[in-house]
Design a protein around this motif. Structure first.
Motif, PDB file in Angstrom:
ATOM      1  N   GLU A   1     -36.929   4.013  25.756  1.00  0.00           N
ATOM      2  CA  GLU A   1     -35.621   4.221  26.375  1.00  0.00           C
ATOM      3  C   GLU A   1     -35.059   2.853  26.720  1.00  0.00           C
ATOM      4  N   ILE A   2     -33.825   2.588  26.271  1.00  0.00           N
ATOM      5  CA  ILE A   2     -33.163   1.300  26.497  1.00  0.00           C
ATOM      6  C   ILE A   2     -31.902   1.563  27.315  1.00  0.00           C
ATOM      7  N   GLY A   3     -31.704   0.787  28.374  1.00  0.00           N
ATOM      8  CA  GLY A   3     -30.565   0.980  29.268  1.00  0.00           C
ATOM      9  C   GLY A   3     -29.238   0.533  28.673  1.00  0.00           C
ATOM     10  N   GLU A   4     -28.259   0.413  29.539  1.00  0.00           N
ATOM     11  CA  GLU A   4     -26.902   0.031  29.149  1.00  0.00           C
ATOM     12  C   GLU A   4     -26.743  -1.484  29.107  1.00  0.00           C
ATOM     13  N   ASP A   5     -25.800  -1.926  28.271  1.00  0.00           N
ATOM     14  CA  ASP A   5     -25.392  -3.332  28.199  1.00  0.00           C
ATOM     15  C   ASP A   5     -26.554  -4.276  27.873  1.00  0.00           C
ATOM     16  N   CYS A   6     -27.439  -3.830  27.004  1.00  0.00           N
ATOM     17  CA  CYS A   6     -28.580  -4.647  26.584  1.00  0.00           C
ATOM     18  C   CYS A   6     -28.294  -5.307  25.239  1.00  0.00           C
TER      19      CYS A   6
ATOM     20  N   ARG B   1     -39.800   1.695  28.889  1.00  0.00           N
ATOM     21  CA  ARG B   1     -38.478   1.832  29.492  1.00  0.00           C
ATOM     22  C   ARG B   1     -37.903   0.444  29.734  1.00  0.00           C
ATOM     23  N   ILE B   2     -36.744   0.200  29.141  1.00  0.00           N
ATOM     24  CA  ILE B   2     -36.021  -1.061  29.308  1.00  0.00           C
ATOM     25  C   ILE B   2     -34.819  -0.776  30.195  1.00  0.00           C
TER      26      ILE B   2
ATOM     27  N   VAL C   1     -30.502  -6.072  29.979  1.00  0.00           N
ATOM     28  CA  VAL C   1     -31.698  -6.782  29.525  1.00  0.00           C
ATOM     29  C   VAL C   1     -31.392  -7.386  28.154  1.00  0.00           C
ATOM     30  N   SER C   2     -31.736  -8.655  27.985  1.00  0.00           N
ATOM     31  CA  SER C   2     -31.595  -9.317  26.687  1.00  0.00           C
ATOM     32  C   SER C   2     -32.988  -9.656  26.179  1.00  0.00           C
ATOM     33  N   ILE C   3     -33.277  -9.252  24.944  1.00  0.00           N
ATOM     34  CA  ILE C   3     -34.582  -9.499  24.341  1.00  0.00           C
ATOM     35  C   ILE C   3     -34.371 -10.388  23.126  1.00  0.00           C
TER      36      ILE C   3
ATOM     37  N   SER D   1     -42.605  -1.152  31.335  1.00  0.00           N
ATOM     38  CA  SER D   1     -41.345  -0.888  32.006  1.00  0.00           C
ATOM     39  C   SER D   1     -40.738  -2.238  32.369  1.00  0.00           C
ATOM     40  N   VAL D   2     -39.453  -2.410  32.065  1.00  0.00           N
ATOM     41  CA  VAL D   2     -38.750  -3.664  32.346  1.00  0.00           C
ATOM     42  C   VAL D   2     -37.561  -3.322  33.242  1.00  0.00           C
ATOM     43  N   CYS D   3     -37.465  -3.988  34.393  1.00  0.00           N
ATOM     44  CA  CYS D   3     -36.371  -3.719  35.324  1.00  0.00           C
ATOM     45  C   CYS D   3     -35.040  -4.236  34.769  1.00  0.00           C
ATOM     46  N   ASP D   4     -33.966  -3.972  35.499  1.00  0.00           N
ATOM     47  CA  ASP D   4     -32.632  -4.460  35.140  1.00  0.00           C
ATOM     48  C   ASP D   4     -32.587  -5.986  35.242  1.00  0.00           C
ATOM     49  N   ASP D   5     -31.643  -6.587  34.536  1.00  0.00           N
ATOM     50  CA  ASP D   5     -31.306  -8.005  34.664  1.00  0.00           C
ATOM     51  C   ASP D   5     -32.461  -8.934  34.309  1.00  0.00           C
ATOM     52  N   VAL D   6     -32.965  -8.755  33.094  1.00  0.00           N
ATOM     53  CA  VAL D   6     -34.077  -9.561  32.605  1.00  0.00           C
ATOM     54  C   VAL D   6     -33.688 -10.187  31.273  1.00  0.00           C
ATOM     55  N   VAL D   7     -34.142 -11.425  31.050  1.00  0.00           N
ATOM     56  CA  VAL D   7     -34.014 -12.084  29.761  1.00  0.00           C
ATOM     57  C   VAL D   7     -35.432 -12.342  29.263  1.00  0.00           C
TER      58      VAL D   7
END
Length: 167
Positions: free
Chosen positions: A68-73, A103-104, A108-110, A120-126
């Motif tokens: 699952e990937i969040g918004e604005d990634c 879960r992303i 988040v930018s990968i 699991s990766v929280c919001d606002d991560v690079v």
């Protein structure tokens, strides 16, 4: 062509929001894509994946089941998501009960060629290019390396980032 079982890339059974772009060839099936999602060429997105609004998945990336990937990634070129952690010392060989989910969060930018294990990766991560994420990330920031480690924190409040001259 005796003995050849030819399969073609396809876009099948996709729940798509408004203004979704998929560049062919792509293999996208049984997933849900939010409004404004972009999927580049040579991408595979498997069954059950959910991608949030305005997320971009660039070319040659693989998004397996249970992600699952969040918004604005931003998922850069060649990013690989893994759902089989080889819990038995080798491949699960189709035993889905051995697979794990990922879960992303949002924003988040990968980076290119990163590998994302079931985490699991929280919001606002690079996540930096080539990083291998093997553990949950619960602090906003920049993560690099193999295994990925925190390089520096990122204030989740955009107004505070601008005051400090960082984005």
């Amino acid at each position: 062509m005796t003995g050849i079982n030819l399969k073609r890339a396809a876009i099948v059974d996709v729940q798509a929001g408004e203004n979704v772009t998929i560049v062919e060839p792509a293999n996208v099936y049984g997933c849900a894509l939010g409004d404004g999602v972009f999927v580049g060429p040579f991408v595979e997105i498997q069954r059950g994946v959910r991608v949030g609004a305005r997320t971009r998945i660039q070319s040659h990336s693989f998004v397996c089941e249970l992600v699952e990937i969040g918004e604005d990634c931003v998922i850069a070129h060649g990013v690989m998501f893994i759902n089989d952690p080889f819990a038995t010392g080798g491949p699960a060989k189709g035993r889905r009960e051995l697979w794990k989910s990922t879960r992303i969060g949002s924003r988040v930018s990968i980076g290119s060629n990163a590998t994302i294990m079931p985490v699991s990766v929280c919001d606002d991560v690079v996540i930096g290019a080539g990083a291998v994420v093997t553990k949950d990330i619960d602090v906003p920031g920049f993560y690099v390396g193999n295994p990925a480690r925190l390089l520096r924190r990122l204030d989740a409040d955009p107004s505070k980032r601008e005051k400090h001259g960082r984005q």
